[in-house]
Every structure is written in C-alpha cells, then in structure tokens.
Design an enzyme around this catalytic site. Structure first.
Site, PDB file in Angstrom:
ATOM      1  CD  GLU A 102      -1.096   0.050   3.920  1.00 23.84           C
ATOM      2  OE1 GLU A 102      -2.056   0.653   3.744  1.00 23.84           O
ATOM      3  OE2 GLU A 102      -0.538  -0.580   4.861  1.00 23.84           O
ATOM      4  CG  ASP A 127       0.471  -7.855   6.192  1.00 21.97           C
ATOM      5  OD1 ASP A 127       1.353  -8.889   6.516  1.00 21.97           O
ATOM      6  OD2 ASP A 127       0.740  -6.705   6.573  1.00 21.97           O
ATOM      7  CG  MET A 169       4.442 -10.497  10.918  1.00 19.66           C
ATOM      8  SD  MET A 169       5.685 -10.241   9.634  1.00 19.66           S
ATOM      9  CE  MET A 169       6.871  -9.662  10.733  1.00 19.66           C
ATOM     10  N   GLY A 170       0.587  -9.354  10.060  1.00 24.47           N
ATOM     11  CA  GLY A 170      -0.636  -8.779   9.435  1.00 24.47           C
ATOM     12  C   GLY A 170      -1.032  -7.572  10.283  1.00 24.47           C
ATOM     13  NE  ARG A 271       6.354 -22.578  28.712  1.00 23.74           N
ATOM     14  CZ  ARG A 271       5.861 -22.822  30.399  1.00 23.74           C
ATOM     15  NH1 ARG A 271       4.956 -22.092  30.672  1.00 23.74           N
ATOM     16  NH2 ARG A 271       6.642 -23.631  30.837  1.00 23.74           N
ATOM     17  CG  HIS A 277      10.889  -9.813  10.544  1.00 25.10           C
ATOM     18  ND1 HIS A 277      10.517  -9.354  11.848  1.00 25.10           N
ATOM     19  CD2 HIS A 277      10.673  -8.764   9.864  1.00 25.10           C
ATOM     20  CE1 HIS A 277      10.330  -8.074  11.721  1.00 25.10           C
ATOM     21  NE2 HIS A 277      10.285  -8.026  10.625  1.00 25.10           N
ATOM     22  CD  GLN A 279       4.311 -14.822  10.354  1.00 26.72           C
ATOM     23  OE1 GLN A 279       3.027 -14.676  10.294  1.00 26.72           O
ATOM     24  NE2 GLN A 279       5.121 -13.864  11.261  1.00 26.72           N
ATOM     25  NE  ARG A 280       9.040  -8.871   5.887  1.00 28.36           N
ATOM     26  CZ  ARG A 280       9.161  -7.787   6.449  1.00 28.36           C
ATOM     27  NH1 ARG A 280       8.100  -7.338   7.176  1.00 28.36           N
ATOM     28  NH2 ARG A 280      10.348  -7.276   6.421  1.00 28.36           N
TER      29      ARG A 280
END
Ligand code: F6P
Length: 347
Positions: A102, A127, A169-170, A271, A277, A279-280
């Site tokens: 974006e 995302d 994430m998101g 827990r 990161h 995830q990226r």
C-alpha cells in the site's frame, strides 16, 4: 526504453521472481533495465545498479530482493519528490516498475497523478490486504510457514497439556491468522477485523478442556487489539511505539499479553511463540513463484504498451490490470464468511 525497477516496503518471498520476469520480458522486447536500490530511497538519492539477464540468473527461488528495500517515503523527505523527479531524468528512465504494498504503490500512484511519472505497479505483501487483487504473492509462503509452525506446536502442546499462543503477522488484517489457523486446526483465532473478546476466547478454551482436550492452539494476529467485554480495547505495540515514514506503528507483543491473560483467567499453563520475520524469509512456494512471475510479465507488458498508472492484479485465475489508485483505495479485510469457517472449529 530504459526501464527502472524498484522494490519497496517490507520484503516478501517472490520479489526476485518479479524482477527476473520483468528483466526477461523487457530485454526480450529490446529494452534496457536499470536496478534502483532500496525502494524509493534509491530514486531519492540516485543509487542504481546494473540489471541484465546475468544479474537475474538463478534468483527465481531466492527469498528477499536482490535490489534491497526500505520504507523510505519521498513525500516525507525534504525535497524528496523533486529529487526523485531529478534522478529519473538524470538516469534517463523512460518508465518505472514499482513493486510494493500500500505504501510503495501509494507513492507510485501520487507520482503518476501529480507529476505524470510513467510508472506501473506490482502488488506484493505477505499481509494480502491490498484491494483490487484477489491475492498478493508472499502471502501463500507466509501461510505455509505459519501452518507448519502450528503443526509443530500441536505435538509439543499435547505432550505438555499446554495452551500455545502463536502470534502471526498482519498489520491491519488477519488474513495470515485466519488461513494458517484454518489450515492448522487452531482452537481460537483472534484478528483485528472480528475482535472476539479475551473473555470469549477463554470460554472457548475452557469448553475444550471440559470436553477432554487438555491442550489448545490459539492464533493471534499482531494487529488484534486486546478486547474486553467491558468494551475496553488495547493495542499492544512494540518498543517505544516507533513509527516508520508511512506512520505505521511497530507492532509486536500481543501474543505475550494474550498468553498472560489466558493463563491468569483459565489457570491453563500457556506459552507463546512469535513467528515474526520468519514468515517473510526464505524461498517462495511454487504458487508464489508463479504468481510473482505472471505479475512481472504483466508489468513489463504494460510498460511496453506505455499503459502507465496501471497495476497488475489477480482476478480469479486471470492476471489483469487495474488503476494504481484502486490498489490503495481501501484495505482488503477478512470477510465475515471466512472468519465463520474458522469459528466453526473453535473450542
Ligand atoms: O507489511 C508486511 C509486514 O510484515 C507486516 O505484517 C508487519 O507488521 C510489518 O511488515 C513489519 O515490518 P518491519 O519489517 O519493518 O518490522
């Protein structure tokens, strides 16, 4: 034509596949490609690198971006926009391909609308929150990584009779949480768009334990605000509530806060795992490689046809083009019906 290409914002798996596709199609059509370093920073400061077939050889499966990326916003840098326009002229660029989310695409759209910069866009973000395209590349890889993590957490949760909270994430939307949560069989999923309360989440866990299951998996999206029956909402943000040049607060920590709430309210040992990161990083899934490649070819075609101010997008199975401003007009949030699919398995 001399075509500059940049990648901006948070990186994601598949960026290199786009770069490769733009270079391959562009050079096949007789154009010259120029690498712009580190997103809009490279155009603001005039940092370029060579980009030909040799540079893109072997990069298809590689994560990250060979061009580098930053969250630089030329509209927030003194004289930034003038510098960008000056460097486009100095480098004799006839066209730009901006690959981003974006923020990066928002800058591209403004430069096109306000200064006639000849730019086309390619949407990316793990995302998956850009309107105008059904999916962005990077998302499938992030969901795959999160799902694998949830699968792994299941076995240790079961051994120890624990509740495992997984923070994914998101920033504004819960796409990764919902998709990985459904795929991984999460027992409760908390996302910004459908903020169930902490009390409700605990009730679902208690119900599950009463029915004989002594362990649970809770997936929470980093942008979920701790929401209480009293109506109170609390956004848990990272260190010092730092913001980047696009005004985004650095998120992180909701998983920990939620885990403490669950343990205190239910008494179940809890827990937390923050995927962050991971995830990226790493290699894109085949699906992301293919989507990124198709987007790259489309962007190169748009440039070749001089159809600037447009962006590649996925509609159903087809790659189409839409106006850049459509991509950034609104956030694509998780619709209620998707959340209902997840909810069917709560508790
Ligand atoms: O926009 C992609 C994203 O990974 C978000 O999910 C996350 O909130 C943000 O970027 C993290 O940004 P940074 O890499 O700057 O910490």
């Amino acid at each position: 034509m001399r075509i500059g290409i940049l990648t901006g914002g948070g990186d994601c798996p598949g960026l290199n596949a786009v770069i490769r596709a733009v270079v391959r199609r562009g050079t096949d059509r007789g154009h010259e490609l120029v690498g712009i370093r580190d997103g809009w920073k490279g155009l603001t400061e005039g940092i370029f690198s060579e980009l030909g077939r040799r540079e893109v050889s072997g990069i298809l499966p590689r994560g990250g971006t060979i061009l580098g990326t930053t969250r630089t916003n030329p509209y927030r840098v003194d004289g930034g926009v003038e510098a960008v326009l000056g460097h486009i002229e100095q480098a004799r660029l006839d066209a730009l391909v901006a690959v981003g989310g974006e923020d990066t695409l928002g800058v591209a759209g403004r430069l096109h609308a306000e200064h006639g910069v000849p730019v086309v866009g390619v949407p990316k973000t793990i995302d998956n929150d850009l309107s105008g395209t059904d999916y962005t590349f990077g998302f499938d890889t992030a969901v795959t990584i999160a799902t694998e993590a949830i699968d792994r957490l299941h076995t240790t949760a079961e051994s120890h009779n624990r509740v495992m909270v997984v923070e994914v994430m998101g920033r504004h939307t819960g796409w990764i949480a919902v998709m990985s949560g459904i795929a991984g069989g999460a027992d409760v999923i908390l996302i910004p768009e459908q903020p169930i309360t902490v009390e409700d989440a605990c009730r679902e866990l208690a119900k599950r334990h009463e029915s004989g299951k002594d362990f649970s998996i809770v997936v929470v999206s980093e942008g979920y605000e701790l929401t209480y029956e009293s109506g109170e909402q609390r956004l848990v943000a990272g260190e010092a509530r730092a913001t980047d040049q696009f005004g985004h607060v650095v998120l992180g920590g909701v998983g920990d806060a939620l885990a403490r709430e669950i343990e205190t309210r239910t008494g179940f040992e809890t827990r937390v795992t923050v995927l962050g990161h991971v995830q990226r990083g790493g290699s894109p899934t085949p699906r992301d490689r293919v989507l990124a490649t198709r987007f790259g070819l489309k962007a190169a075609d748009l440039v070749d046809e001089r159809r600037f101010g447009r962006m590649a997008a996925l509609h159903g199975d087809s790659v189409v083009d839409i106006a850049l401003e459509e991509a950034t007009r609104e956030l694509k949030t998780v619709p209620a019906e998707w959340y209902e699919v997840a909810r069917a398995f709560f508790g």
